[in-house]
Design a protein around this motif. Structure first.
Motif, PDB file in Angstrom:
ATOM      1  N   ILE A 104       0.837  -1.209   0.000  1.00  0.00           N
ATOM      2  CA  ILE A 104       0.000   0.000   0.000  1.00  0.00           C
ATOM      3  C   ILE A 104       0.872   1.259   0.000  1.00  0.00           C
ATOM      4  O   ILE A 104       0.599   2.219  -0.722  1.00  0.00           O
ATOM      5  N   VAL A 105       1.944   1.243   0.788  1.00  0.00           N
ATOM      6  CA  VAL A 105       2.856   2.392   0.836  1.00  0.00           C
ATOM      7  C   VAL A 105       3.528   2.587  -0.519  1.00  0.00           C
ATOM      8  O   VAL A 105       3.632   3.729  -1.011  1.00  0.00           O
ATOM      9  N   ALA A 106       3.990   1.509  -1.140  1.00  0.00           N
ATOM     10  CA  ALA A 106       4.664   1.623  -2.442  1.00  0.00           C
ATOM     11  C   ALA A 106       3.723   2.222  -3.493  1.00  0.00           C
ATOM     12  O   ALA A 106       4.111   3.130  -4.238  1.00  0.00           O
ATOM     13  N   ILE A 107       2.505   1.720  -3.543  1.00  0.00           N
ATOM     14  CA  ILE A 107       1.534   2.246  -4.512  1.00  0.00           C
ATOM     15  C   ILE A 107       1.190   3.700  -4.187  1.00  0.00           C
ATOM     16  O   ILE A 107       1.090   4.542  -5.085  1.00  0.00           O
ATOM     17  N   SER A 108       1.041   3.998  -2.906  1.00  0.00           N
ATOM     18  CA  SER A 108       0.748   5.380  -2.496  1.00  0.00           C
ATOM     19  C   SER A 108       1.892   6.322  -2.848  1.00  0.00           C
ATOM     20  O   SER A 108       1.659   7.440  -3.331  1.00  0.00           O
ATOM     21  N   LEU A 109       3.127   5.897  -2.598  1.00  0.00           N
ATOM     22  CA  LEU A 109       4.279   6.731  -2.930  1.00  0.00           C
ATOM     23  C   LEU A 109       4.342   7.014  -4.431  1.00  0.00           C
ATOM     24  O   LEU A 109       4.671   8.131  -4.847  1.00  0.00           O
ATOM     25  N   MET A 110       4.012   5.995  -5.227  1.00  0.00           N
ATOM     26  CA  MET A 110       4.013   6.207  -6.676  1.00  0.00           C
ATOM     27  C   MET A 110       2.917   7.199  -7.056  1.00  0.00           C
ATOM     28  O   MET A 110       3.163   8.147  -7.812  1.00  0.00           O
ATOM     29  N   GLY A 111       1.738   6.992  -6.536  1.00  0.00           N
ATOM     30  CA  GLY A 111       0.627   7.887  -6.857  1.00  0.00           C
ATOM     31  C   GLY A 111       0.869   9.316  -6.396  1.00  0.00           C
ATOM     32  O   GLY A 111       0.660  10.274  -7.153  1.00  0.00           O
ATOM     33  N   ILE A 112       1.329   9.485  -5.178  1.00  0.00           N
ATOM     34  CA  ILE A 112       1.598  10.815  -4.630  1.00  0.00           C
ATOM     35  C   ILE A 112       2.726  11.493  -5.399  1.00  0.00           C
ATOM     36  O   ILE A 112       2.663  12.685  -5.723  1.00  0.00           O
ATOM     37  N   GLY A 113       3.782  10.704  -5.690  1.00  0.00           N
ATOM     38  CA  GLY A 113       4.905  11.263  -6.447  1.00  0.00           C
ATOM     39  C   GLY A 113       4.483  11.740  -7.821  1.00  0.00           C
ATOM     40  O   GLY A 113       4.871  12.832  -8.260  1.00  0.00           O
ATOM     41  N   LEU A 114       3.676  10.949  -8.517  1.00  0.00           N
ATOM     42  CA  LEU A 114       3.224  11.345  -9.851  1.00  0.00           C
ATOM     43  C   LEU A 114       2.248  12.518  -9.782  1.00  0.00           C
ATOM     44  O   LEU A 114       2.279  13.410 -10.626  1.00  0.00           O
ATOM     45  N   PHE A 115       1.392  12.513  -8.781  1.00  0.00           N
ATOM     46  CA  PHE A 115       0.414  13.592  -8.645  1.00  0.00           C
ATOM     47  C   PHE A 115       1.111  14.936  -8.421  1.00  0.00           C
ATOM     48  O   PHE A 115       0.709  15.969  -8.958  1.00  0.00           O
ATOM     49  N   ASN A 116       2.166  14.930  -7.622  1.00  0.00           N
ATOM     50  CA  ASN A 116       2.864  16.170  -7.265  1.00  0.00           C
ATOM     51  C   ASN A 116       3.998  16.539  -8.220  1.00  0.00           C
ATOM     52  O   ASN A 116       4.626  17.575  -8.040  1.00  0.00           O
ATOM     53  N   ALA A 117       4.276  15.704  -9.198  1.00  0.00           N
ATOM     54  CA  ALA A 117       5.374  15.980 -10.128  1.00  0.00           C
ATOM     55  C   ALA A 117       4.928  17.006 -11.165  1.00  0.00           C
ATOM     56  O   ALA A 117       4.233  16.689 -12.123  1.00  0.00           O
ATOM     57  N   GLY A 118       5.339  18.247 -10.962  1.00  0.00           N
ATOM     58  CA  GLY A 118       4.950  19.305 -11.882  1.00  0.00           C
ATOM     59  C   GLY A 118       5.752  19.310 -13.164  1.00  0.00           C
ATOM     60  O   GLY A 118       5.302  19.807 -14.190  1.00  0.00           O
ATOM     61  N   SER A 119       6.940  18.721 -13.130  1.00  0.00           N
ATOM     62  CA  SER A 119       7.807  18.742 -14.308  1.00  0.00           C
ATOM     63  C   SER A 119       7.507  17.609 -15.289  1.00  0.00           C
ATOM     64  O   SER A 119       8.104  17.555 -16.353  1.00  0.00           O
ATOM     65  N   ILE A 120       6.589  16.720 -14.924  1.00  0.00           N
ATOM     66  CA  ILE A 120       6.277  15.574 -15.783  1.00  0.00           C
ATOM     67  C   ILE A 120       4.944  15.819 -16.469  1.00  0.00           C
ATOM     68  O   ILE A 120       3.957  16.176 -15.829  1.00  0.00           O
ATOM     69  N   ASP A 121       4.917  15.602 -17.785  1.00  0.00           N
ATOM     70  CA  ASP A 121       3.667  15.721 -18.548  1.00  0.00           C
ATOM     71  C   ASP A 121       2.678  14.658 -18.085  1.00  0.00           C
ATOM     72  O   ASP A 121       3.066  13.598 -17.582  1.00  0.00           O
ATOM     73  N   LEU A 122       1.405  14.922 -18.323  1.00  0.00           N
ATOM     74  CA  LEU A 122       0.356  13.986 -17.929  1.00  0.00           C
ATOM     75  C   LEU A 122       0.517  12.632 -18.630  1.00  0.00           C
ATOM     76  O   LEU A 122       0.321  11.581 -18.012  1.00  0.00           O
ATOM     77  N   SER A 123       0.911  12.655 -19.900  1.00  0.00           N
ATOM     78  CA  SER A 123       1.104  11.399 -20.625  1.00  0.00           C
ATOM     79  C   SER A 123       2.259  10.594 -20.034  1.00  0.00           C
ATOM     80  O   SER A 123       2.207   9.370 -19.967  1.00  0.00           O
ATOM     81  N   GLU A 124       3.307  11.299 -19.583  1.00  0.00           N
ATOM     82  CA  GLU A 124       4.430  10.630 -18.940  1.00  0.00           C
ATOM     83  C   GLU A 124       4.016  10.016 -17.607  1.00  0.00           C
ATOM     84  O   GLU A 124       4.441   8.921 -17.249  1.00  0.00           O
ATOM     85  N   LYS A 125       3.190  10.740 -16.874  1.00  0.00           N
ATOM     86  CA  LYS A 125       2.687  10.221 -15.599  1.00  0.00           C
ATOM     87  C   LYS A 125       1.907   8.935 -15.832  1.00  0.00           C
ATOM     88  O   LYS A 125       2.064   7.956 -15.091  1.00  0.00           O
ATOM     89  N   GLY A 126       1.079   8.920 -16.855  1.00  0.00           N
ATOM     90  CA  GLY A 126       0.327   7.715 -17.193  1.00  0.00           C
ATOM     91  C   GLY A 126       1.245   6.572 -17.579  1.00  0.00           C
ATOM     92  O   GLY A 126       1.021   5.422 -17.197  1.00  0.00           O
ATOM     93  N   PHE A 127       2.287   6.890 -18.330  1.00  0.00           N
ATOM     94  CA  PHE A 127       3.265   5.878 -18.730  1.00  0.00           C
ATOM     95  C   PHE A 127       3.930   5.243 -17.510  1.00  0.00           C
ATOM     96  O   PHE A 127       4.007   4.018 -17.394  1.00  0.00           O
ATOM     97  N   TYR A 128       4.407   6.073 -16.585  1.00  0.00           N
ATOM     98  CA  TYR A 128       5.066   5.547 -15.382  1.00  0.00           C
ATOM     99  C   TYR A 128       4.084   4.732 -14.533  1.00  0.00           C
ATOM    100  O   TYR A 128       4.439   3.673 -14.014  1.00  0.00           O
ATOM    101  N   GLY A 129       2.863   5.234 -14.412  1.00  0.00           N
ATOM    102  CA  GLY A 129       1.864   4.507 -13.629  1.00  0.00           C
ATOM    103  C   GLY A 129       1.555   3.144 -14.227  1.00  0.00           C
ATOM    104  O   GLY A 129       1.498   2.137 -13.517  1.00  0.00           O
ATOM    105  N   MET A 130       1.368   3.100 -15.536  1.00  0.00           N
ATOM    106  CA  MET A 130       1.044   1.819 -16.188  1.00  0.00           C
ATOM    107  C   MET A 130       2.228   0.857 -16.149  1.00  0.00           C
ATOM    108  O   MET A 130       2.054  -0.339 -15.926  1.00  0.00           O
ATOM    109  N   ALA A 131       3.429   1.349 -16.379  1.00  0.00           N
ATOM    110  CA  ALA A 131       4.614   0.488 -16.313  1.00  0.00           C
ATOM    111  C   ALA A 131       4.800  -0.057 -14.898  1.00  0.00           C
ATOM    112  O   ALA A 131       5.172  -1.224 -14.712  1.00  0.00           O
ATOM    113  N   PHE A 132       4.510   0.770 -13.906  1.00  0.00           N
ATOM    114  CA  PHE A 132       4.622   0.351 -12.508  1.00  0.00           C
ATOM    115  C   PHE A 132       3.612  -0.759 -12.195  1.00  0.00           C
ATOM    116  O   PHE A 132       3.970  -1.802 -11.641  1.00  0.00           O
TER     117      PHE A 132
END
Length: 156
Positions: A104-132
């Motif tokens: 749960i912590v690992a998934i939360s850290l990924m979600g929180i990190g992607l949500f707060n990452a302002g330098s990453i495009d939305l498509s990139e966030k989706g890519f990292y989430g799906m690959a994860f």
């Protein structure tokens, strides 16, 4: 004339014997094993190639790498704990709980990190989430296949 063609077709079928490999009960098929390993390799490789090519700072790359490793370990650990418990192998409640908590912590850290990452495009966030997610699921299936194959070997 059509009878001759049918005879030729029948002869062709007789010359191509199909080899059927007998599997033992509970043993995963080679196709499922291959698909599981392929999914794990594709998921992890895509994630790591994406990280390597990302324009984010090195500390951000380290964060996402650590979250991937932590997620993979926690997913496999949880799968083992759940399977052990299901098979009557003793698992302490603390280990079982920590396994759930870690995933749960690992998934939360990924979600929180992607949500707060302002330098990453939305498509990139989706890519990292799906690959994860692909990597976590594949790690669970690979571990399941290894355990099933080991169990079959122990029975024989």
């Amino acid at each position: 004339m059509s009878n001759d063609n049918e005879v030729l077709l029948d002869k062709g079928k007789q010359n191509d014997p199909k080899i059927k490999v007998k599997r033992k009960e509970g043993e995963p098929t080679p196709a499922f094993i291959g698909a599981s390993w392929a999914a794990l390799l594709v998921g992890v490789a895509a994630y790591l190639i994406g990280l390597y090519n990302a324009t984010m700072q090195l500390n951000e790359k380290g964060y996402y790498f650590a979250v991937l490793v932590f997620g993979l370990y926690s997913a496999v650990s949880l799968q083992k704990a759940v399977r052990d418990k299901d098979e009557g192998i003793p698992v302490t409640n603390i280990y079982y709980g920590i396994s759930w908590f870690a995933l749960i912590v690992a998934i939360s850290l990924m979600g929180i990190g992607l949500f707060n990452a302002g330098s990453i495009d939305l498509s990139e966030k989706g890519f990292y989430g799906m690959a994860f997610v692909l990597s976590l699921f594949a790690a669970i299936t690979v571990q399941k296949n290894i355990r099933d194959a080991q169990r079959v070997r122990e029975r024989n």
